[in-house]
Design a protein around this motif. Structure first.
Motif, mmCIF file in Angstrom:
data_model
loop_
_atom_site.group_PDB
_atom_site.id
_atom_site.type_symbol
_atom_site.label_atom_id
_atom_site.label_comp_id
_atom_site.label_asym_id
_atom_site.label_seq_id
_atom_site.Cartn_x
_atom_site.Cartn_y
_atom_site.Cartn_z
ATOM 1 N N ASP A 91 -13.935 3.416 -13.040
ATOM 2 C CA ASP A 91 -13.031 2.360 -12.604
ATOM 3 C C ASP A 91 -12.942 2.344 -11.080
ATOM 4 N N LYS A 92 -12.403 1.264 -10.566
ATOM 5 C CA LYS A 92 -12.172 1.144 -9.133
ATOM 6 C C LYS A 92 -10.706 1.516 -8.859
ATOM 7 N N ILE A 93 -10.506 2.671 -8.238
ATOM 8 C CA ILE A 93 -9.163 3.174 -7.952
ATOM 9 C C ILE A 93 -8.944 3.154 -6.438
ATOM 10 N N LYS A 94 -7.880 2.500 -6.030
ATOM 11 C CA LYS A 94 -7.563 2.438 -4.608
ATOM 12 C C LYS A 94 -6.181 3.042 -4.368
ATOM 13 N N ILE A 95 -6.102 3.933 -3.388
ATOM 14 C CA ILE A 95 -4.837 4.561 -3.001
ATOM 15 C C ILE A 95 -4.582 4.249 -1.533
ATOM 16 N N LYS A 96 -3.371 3.850 -1.201
ATOM 17 C CA LYS A 96 -3.057 3.601 0.205
ATOM 18 C C LYS A 96 -1.597 3.955 0.490
ATOM 19 N N VAL A 97 -1.336 4.306 1.732
ATOM 20 C CA VAL A 97 0.038 4.477 2.195
ATOM 21 C C VAL A 97 0.318 3.364 3.191
ATOM 22 N N SER A 98 1.537 2.835 3.142
ATOM 23 C CA SER A 98 1.869 1.688 3.992
ATOM 24 C C SER A 98 2.900 2.077 5.041
ATOM 25 N N GLY A 99 2.906 1.306 6.128
ATOM 26 C CA GLY A 99 3.908 1.487 7.176
ATOM 27 C C GLY A 99 3.756 2.750 7.981
ATOM 28 N N ALA A 100 2.522 3.230 8.164
ATOM 29 C CA ALA A 100 2.301 4.471 8.908
ATOM 30 C C ALA A 100 2.719 4.313 10.370
ATOM 31 N N LYS A 101 3.523 5.267 10.847
ATOM 32 C CA LYS A 101 4.006 5.237 12.220
ATOM 33 C C LYS A 101 3.928 6.627 12.818
ATOM 34 N N ASP A 102 3.242 6.738 13.943
ATOM 35 C CA ASP A 102 3.043 8.023 14.619
ATOM 36 C C ASP A 102 4.334 8.451 15.321
ATOM 37 N N ASP A 103 4.733 9.700 15.091
ATOM 38 C CA ASP A 103 5.946 10.194 15.757
ATOM 39 C C ASP A 103 5.663 10.688 17.171
ATOM 40 N N GLY A 104 4.412 10.569 17.612
ATOM 41 C CA GLY A 104 4.039 11.003 18.947
ATOM 42 C C GLY A 104 3.502 12.412 19.000
ATOM 43 N N TYR A 105 3.549 13.120 17.871
ATOM 44 C CA TYR A 105 3.077 14.505 17.810
ATOM 45 C C TYR A 105 2.017 14.699 16.726
ATOM 46 N N GLY A 106 1.402 13.605 16.298
ATOM 47 C CA GLY A 106 0.333 13.709 15.320
ATOM 48 C C GLY A 106 0.776 13.610 13.877
ATOM 49 N N THR A 107 2.068 13.377 13.640
ATOM 50 C CA THR A 107 2.563 13.193 12.279
ATOM 51 C C THR A 107 2.858 11.719 12.047
ATOM 52 N N PHE A 108 2.347 11.192 10.939
ATOM 53 C CA PHE A 108 2.528 9.776 10.633
ATOM 54 C C PHE A 108 3.521 9.614 9.482
ATOM 55 N N PHE A 109 4.639 8.966 9.765
ATOM 56 C CA PHE A 109 5.634 8.674 8.746
ATOM 57 C C PHE A 109 5.242 7.377 8.043
ATOM 58 N N THR A 110 5.333 7.368 6.720
ATOM 59 C CA THR A 110 4.948 6.177 5.955
ATOM 60 C C THR A 110 6.094 5.735 5.046
ATOM 61 N N LYS A 111 6.019 4.491 4.600
ATOM 62 C CA LYS A 111 7.108 3.915 3.806
ATOM 63 C C LYS A 111 6.863 3.971 2.303
ATOM 64 N N ALA A 112 5.593 3.901 1.898
ATOM 65 C CA ALA A 112 5.312 3.874 0.460
ATOM 66 C C ALA A 112 3.871 4.284 0.186
ATOM 67 N N LEU A 113 3.640 4.743 -1.040
ATOM 68 C CA LEU A 113 2.292 5.028 -1.532
ATOM 69 C C LEU A 113 2.017 4.049 -2.677
ATOM 70 N N VAL A 114 0.863 3.390 -2.617
ATOM 71 C CA VAL A 114 0.550 2.322 -3.565
ATOM 72 C C VAL A 114 -0.751 2.647 -4.298
ATOM 73 N N VAL A 115 -0.759 2.387 -5.613
ATOM 74 C CA VAL A 115 -1.935 2.639 -6.448
ATOM 75 C C VAL A 115 -2.436 1.323 -7.030
ATOM 76 N N TYR A 116 -3.743 1.069 -6.865
ATOM 77 C CA TYR A 116 -4.403 -0.091 -7.445
ATOM 78 C C TYR A 116 -5.467 0.400 -8.428
ATOM 79 N N VAL A 117 -5.622 -0.284 -9.544
ATOM 80 C CA VAL A 117 -6.687 0.025 -10.497
ATOM 81 C C VAL A 117 -7.429 -1.261 -10.827
ATOM 82 N N ASN A 118 -8.728 -1.252 -10.548
ATOM 83 C CA ASN A 118 -9.593 -2.421 -10.790
ATOM 84 C C ASN A 118 -9.021 -3.696 -10.178
ATOM 85 N N GLY A 119 -8.550 -3.556 -8.942
ATOM 86 C CA GLY A 119 -8.076 -4.706 -8.184
ATOM 87 C C GLY A 119 -6.628 -5.074 -8.401
ATOM 88 N N LYS A 120 -5.929 -4.406 -9.333
ATOM 89 C CA LYS A 120 -4.539 -4.740 -9.622
ATOM 90 C C LYS A 120 -3.590 -3.691 -9.043
#
Length: 336
Positions: A91-120
């Motif tokens: 299957d086509k599995i896509k994982i992404k995190v949204s709203g990534a923001k660098d705190d200035g020290y190499g750590t990225f804060f994100t708002k959500a983790l999203v899972v897609y399967v076969n385009g959905k």
């Protein structure tokens, strides 16, 4: 001369017929070959998922943030070689995190983790307190080919989401989470400490920080049920089961162990996990060893089976802080 002319005429006719056949063949090809080239999802359906091996296995699909001293900063990844839908095809599995923001020290804060399967888009997991700077997504596949998606998505103090999901009927459904332990017995620190597929079952360990005895590690083995088409959690689809409990962990080896703990308060012990009939009283200063834990999600019940100087029974965890480091045992204290 006549024979030569007839042969030549036949050759010309044969060549013309062959050319005509080739024209028809090439005219028909774009409807199949080019259609397949433009449909990767269809192509992937023709390939067996590489996680379908006849053996239990774990495949890491996505990482974000720091893992083993390496910082993963890619916010999206698409994988096309594993089966998650249960048809044994990739299957086509896509994982992404949204709203990534660098705190200035190499750590990225994100708002959500999203899972897609076969385009959905099938699952959105919000970050706790808007942090979400560490994420790990794994595909756990049993010997029988049934697959589960395990997600860790957390921020400060490793607080966040720890959950096992399953793709069923076009949706990603929650099977179990770190929040299965009754909240009244726990601080805000709780997680799934370990999880892996073994043959046709999932072996995992809850790690709630309780007011009663700080961190305890409750180990379960959940077999796959063909009747339920999912894991048997002990009471149908509800969590109601006795597991082995440990009160300590060696962080260098990852091994759990049981300790003798000294009670810093008197507490009643009961004959059964239902906590209805008193068996004896644990006295202040007596030593206690934790053996088993019973969790009933639907009844919001947690009970510990212990031995205490020749006696045994079930203890009810406290829902308020205890007298020693916030717990009821001298050797244990709560983390902030």
């Amino acid at each position: 001369m006549r024979t030569f002319r007839i042969t030549r005429f036949a050759s010309i006719c044969l060549a013309a017929a062959l050319a005509l056949c080739l024209c028809f063949a090439f005219a028909a090809m774009p409807n199949t070959a080019f259609a397949n080239d433009n449909a990767p999802a269809q192509v992937s359906k023709q390939v067996k998922g590489k996680n379908i091996t006849g053996k239990a296995n774990t495949k890491t699909l996505f990482r974000f943030g720091w893992h083993n001293q390496k910082n993963y900063t890619a916010t999206s990844k698409t994988i096309k070689k594993y089966d998650i839908t249960g048809d044994k095809k990739a299957d086509k599995i896509k994982i992404k995190v949204s709203g990534a923001k660098d705190d200035g020290y190499g750590t990225f804060f994100t708002k959500a983790l999203v899972v897609y399967v076969n385009g959905k888009k099938l699952k959105t997991i919000p970050s706790k307190n808007g942090e979400g700077f560490t994420a790990s997504v794994q595909l756990l596949t049993l010997k029988n080919g049934k697959s589960f998606l395990y997600v860790e998505y957390y921020g400060n103090n490793e607080d966040g989401t720890y959950a096992l999901y399953q793709y069923r009927s076009g949706k990603i459904k929650t099977i179990l989470t770190d929040s299965d332990i009754p909240a009244a017995c726990c601080t805000h620190h709780h997680k799934i400490d370990s999880i892996k597929p073994l043959s046709n079952k999932i072996v995992m360990t809850y790690a709630p920080q309780t007011y009663f005895a700080a961190f305890t590690y409750i180990k379960y083995s959940f077999p796959y049920s063909s009747k339920l088409k999912t894991l048997n959690l002990g009471n149908g689809k509800k969590l109601a089961k006795v597991g082995t409990v440990y009160t300590g962990k060696n962080y260098s080896t990852g091994k759990y162990f049981q300790e003798e703990l000294t009670a810093s308060i008197e507490m009643p012990a009961y004959t059964t996990k239902g906590l209805s009939t008193k068996a004896f009283t644990v006295k202040e200063g007596q030593t206690v060893t934790f053996k088993k834990a019973y969790v009933n999600k639907s009844k919001k019940l947690l009970a510990y089976y212990v031995t205490c100087e020749g006696k045994s029974g079930w203890l009810r965890p406290y829902t308020v802080t205890g007298p020693t480091g916030g717990t009821c045992f001298e050797e244990k204290q709560l983390a902030g």
